[in-house]
Design a protein around this motif. Structure first.
Motif, short mmCIF file in Angstrom:
data_model
loop_
_atom_site.label_atom_id
_atom_site.label_comp_id
_atom_site.label_asym_id
_atom_site.label_seq_id
_atom_site.Cartn_x
_atom_site.Cartn_y
_atom_site.Cartn_z
N ARG A 269 0.82 -1.21 0.00
CA ARG A 269 0.00 0.00 0.00
C ARG A 269 0.85 1.26 0.00
O ARG A 269 0.49 2.27 -0.64
N LYS B 226 0.03 11.38 -5.70
CA LYS B 226 -0.34 10.33 -6.65
C LYS B 226 0.42 9.03 -6.39
O LYS B 226 -0.07 7.95 -6.72
N THR C 65 -1.64 7.61 -3.02
CA THR C 65 -3.07 7.34 -3.17
C THR C 65 -3.38 7.18 -4.65
O THR C 65 -3.33 8.14 -5.43
N SER C 66 -3.70 5.95 -5.04
CA SER C 66 -3.88 5.64 -6.46
C SER C 66 -5.05 6.38 -7.10
O SER C 66 -5.07 6.59 -8.31
N SER C 67 -6.03 6.79 -6.29
CA SER C 67 -7.21 7.46 -6.84
C SER C 67 -6.97 8.94 -7.12
O SER C 67 -7.82 9.61 -7.72
N VAL C 68 -5.82 9.47 -6.70
CA VAL C 68 -5.54 10.89 -6.90
C VAL C 68 -5.20 11.17 -8.36
O VAL C 68 -4.38 10.47 -8.97
N THR C 69 -5.84 12.16 -8.94
CA THR C 69 -5.54 12.60 -10.30
C THR C 69 -5.31 14.10 -10.29
O THR C 69 -5.67 14.79 -9.35
#
Length: 279
Positions: free
Chosen positions: A127, A238, A241-245
């Motif tokens: 993670r 990024k 946290t993989s959901s950060v764009t």
């Protein structure tokens, strides 16, 4: 101007020179390193219209002859500075401290299991450690004394990634932290209308009792502040946290460090006692 600059730089160099002397680095060797730094900075930050300066221009700027500038520029680039490894280890330990999934019922870092991919330590590294294998991360944390590993159990020994058994890891942190601080200070001197956060609190006649009180208070409050800031900043990172764009890829942060002069009265007294003892 140069006189003030000379006094400031000489003072800044003092702790660096102490480090070099302890490691047996001569003035001549340090001078060679300084030349490399001059050429690197001139090449990366003092070009015209985004282009790297010519050898002749760099020689004029740095005062280093053209032949030496050319030789230094042709040296192989340094790799493996430890910064990337340090950053990932910090993320893993911070996740251990912050993420409820890896904490016990009292909100403290739990003892984690290592082995299978689904075990808690392996999941922690997956993670927060990017593409670093769990075994490699465990070896690094063991090397610097941050964790204890017994059979399949991994225990966090310290509330943060603070190497206790590796001088090379400590030097990586020294380089990173000192560079971050000096970069901010230089920026604030150069761009007075775009100043970055730069604050500190210090008194110069504190009692020993007051020093110990402040040591405990600052450690507690500093850790609490960094936990809040880390939780907020991680939500925009990024790599964490993989959901950060979003656009941009910036390295930003805030450092908290203890201030104490090496010439404090207690240290002077200890040094005096040591000198008075027969050998």
């Amino acid at each position: 101007m140069h006189e003030s600059l000379q006094k400031a730089v000489t003072k800044v160099l003092s702790p660096l020179v102490r480090l070099l002397l302890r490691h047996g680095v001569s003035h001549a060797e340090f001078a060679n390193w300084a030349k490399q730094a001059y050429v690197t900075e001139a090449s990366e930050h003092f070009g015209i219209k985004g282009k790297s300066p010519t050898v002749s221009r760099m020689a004029i700027m740095t005062g280093i002859n053209r032949k030496e500038v050319k030789r230094i520029r042709e040296l192989p680039s340094e790799v493996g500075t430890g910064v990337s490894k340090f950053n990932r280890a910090v993320r893993v330990v911070t996740g251990w401290l912050q993420d409820q999934e890896f904490q016990n019922d009292r909100g403290k870092p739990d003892v984690l299991r290592y082995g299978d991919p689904e075990d808690s330590f392996n999941q922690l590294v997956k993670r927060y450690g990017g593409d670093v294998p769990a075994r490699a991360m465990l070896d690094e944390l063991k090397r610097v004394g941050t964790v204890d590993h017994q059979e399949d159990k991994v225990t966090l020994q310290h509330a943060g990634y603070v190497p206790h058994q590796s001088e090379s890891a400590l030097l990586d942190i020294f380089a990173l932290s000192a560079t971050d601080l000096l970069t901010t200070l230089e920026h604030n001197l150069h761009k007075t209308d775009q100043r970055r956060l730069q604050m500190s609190v210090a008194y110069d006649d504190v009692t020993t009792e007051g020093r110990e009180h402040f040591r405990k208070l600052s450690a507690k409050q500093g850790m609490a502040l960094l936990k809040v800031l880390d939780k907020s900043l991680a939500g925009f990172d990024k790599g964490t946290t993989s959901s950060v764009t979003g656009e941009g890829s910036h390295r930003i942060g805030l450092g908290v460090y203890w201030i104490e002069d090496i010439s404090s009265q207690d240290e002077l007294a200890a040094a005096s006692d040591k000198e008075d003892k027969p050998t």
